[in-house]
Write a protein that holds these residues in place. Structure first.
Motif, mmCIF file in Angstrom:
data_model
loop_
_atom_site.group_PDB
_atom_site.id
_atom_site.type_symbol
_atom_site.label_atom_id
_atom_site.label_comp_id
_atom_site.label_asym_id
_atom_site.label_seq_id
_atom_site.Cartn_x
_atom_site.Cartn_y
_atom_site.Cartn_z
ATOM 1 N N ALA A 139 -28.768 5.067 28.215
ATOM 2 C CA ALA A 139 -29.926 4.277 28.642
ATOM 3 C C ALA A 139 -31.191 4.745 27.921
ATOM 4 O O ALA A 139 -32.023 3.923 27.510
ATOM 5 N N ILE A 140 -31.343 6.047 27.753
ATOM 6 C CA ILE A 140 -32.497 6.576 27.012
ATOM 7 C C ILE A 140 -32.450 6.088 25.569
ATOM 8 O O ILE A 140 -33.463 5.664 25.003
ATOM 9 N N CYS A 141 -31.272 6.112 24.968
ATOM 10 C CA CYS A 141 -31.110 5.658 23.582
ATOM 11 C C CYS A 141 -31.459 4.169 23.447
ATOM 12 O O CYS A 141 -32.158 3.767 22.524
ATOM 13 N N ARG A 142 -30.978 3.360 24.386
ATOM 14 C CA ARG A 142 -31.286 1.918 24.350
ATOM 15 C C ARG A 142 -32.787 1.676 24.525
ATOM 16 O O ARG A 142 -33.359 0.807 23.863
ATOM 17 N N GLN A 143 -33.432 2.450 25.415
ATOM 18 C CA GLN A 143 -34.875 2.303 25.621
ATOM 19 C C GLN A 143 -35.632 2.646 24.341
ATOM 20 O O GLN A 143 -36.564 1.953 23.952
ATOM 21 N N GLU A 144 -35.210 3.705 23.670
ATOM 22 C CA GLU A 144 -35.854 4.090 22.414
ATOM 23 C C GLU A 144 -35.724 2.970 21.395
ATOM 24 O O GLU A 144 -36.682 2.623 20.707
ATOM 25 N N GLN A 145 -34.539 2.375 21.303
ATOM 26 C CA GLN A 145 -34.326 1.286 20.348
ATOM 27 C C GLN A 145 -35.193 0.078 20.677
ATOM 28 O O GLN A 145 -35.768 -0.545 19.779
ATOM 29 N N ARG A 146 -35.310 -0.268 21.967
ATOM 30 C CA ARG A 146 -36.164 -1.392 22.372
ATOM 31 C C ARG A 146 -37.623 -1.116 22.037
ATOM 32 O O ARG A 146 -38.318 -1.969 21.469
ATOM 33 N N ASP A 147 -38.086 0.088 22.381
ATOM 34 C CA ASP A 147 -39.478 0.444 22.096
ATOM 35 C C ASP A 147 -39.749 0.393 20.594
ATOM 36 O O ASP A 147 -40.795 -0.102 20.155
ATOM 37 N N PHE A 148 -38.816 0.897 19.808
ATOM 38 C CA PHE A 148 -38.966 0.925 18.358
ATOM 39 C C PHE A 148 -39.079 -0.483 17.792
ATOM 40 O O PHE A 148 -39.953 -0.768 16.975
ATOM 41 N N ARG A 149 -38.226 -1.387 18.257
ATOM 42 C CA ARG A 149 -38.265 -2.780 17.777
ATOM 43 C C ARG A 149 -39.552 -3.481 18.205
ATOM 44 O O ARG A 149 -40.119 -4.277 17.458
ATOM 45 N N ARG A 150 -40.005 -3.234 19.421
ATOM 46 C CA ARG A 150 -41.203 -3.912 19.940
ATOM 47 C C ARG A 150 -42.471 -3.527 19.195
ATOM 48 O O ARG A 150 -43.449 -4.264 19.220
ATOM 49 N N ASN A 151 -42.474 -2.361 18.571
ATOM 50 C CA ASN A 151 -43.680 -1.874 17.906
ATOM 51 C C ASN A 151 -43.568 -1.884 16.395
ATOM 52 O O ASN A 151 -44.209 -1.093 15.707
ATOM 53 N N GLY A 152 -42.761 -2.757 15.875
ATOM 54 C CA GLY A 152 -42.678 -2.893 14.421
ATOM 55 C C GLY A 152 -42.154 -1.646 13.723
ATOM 56 O O GLY A 152 -42.591 -1.325 12.626
ATOM 57 N N GLY A 153 -41.245 -0.932 14.355
ATOM 58 C CA GLY A 153 -40.632 0.231 13.716
ATOM 59 C C GLY A 153 -41.295 1.552 14.017
ATOM 60 O O GLY A 153 -41.097 2.517 13.280
ATOM 61 N N HIS A 154 -42.083 1.615 15.084
ATOM 62 C CA HIS A 154 -42.746 2.869 15.453
ATOM 63 C C HIS A 154 -42.694 3.046 16.964
ATOM 64 O O HIS A 154 -42.575 2.081 17.709
#
Length: 90
Positions: free
Chosen positions: A49-64
């Protein structure tokens, strides 16, 4: 803190730190699977779940990751690491 090559996930210091810690926890869970007092599945689910959250956050912010997102992920990883350590030392 885990030192990872910058080519692993691009040159994104916040993401590299979060993913490095995630990889460390993942290796620890895999290594100590039989010693986690039957909580392996629960702990592995939290790690995913932490890994999926990181991936979502990363995509939402244009790779950051923002500093706030990194801090939240670090808190979640700290909590998970404490759970793993408690199970291993019971």
């Amino acid at each position: 803190m885990s030192v990872l090559p910058t080519f692993a996930w691009g040159n994104h210091a916040r993401r590299n730190e979060v993913l490095g810690r995630d990889n460390h926890i993942n290796r620890e869970l895999s290594r100590d699977r039989g010693q986690l007092n039957g909580h392996y599945s629960q702990l592995k689910g939290e790690q995913l779940a932490i890994c999926r959250q990181e991936q979502r956050d990363f995509r939402r912010n244009g790779g950051h990751l923002t500093m706030g997102q990194q801090q939240k992920l670090n808190r979640e990883e700290n909590h998970l690491q404490r759970q793993v350590n408690r199970d291993l030392h019971r």
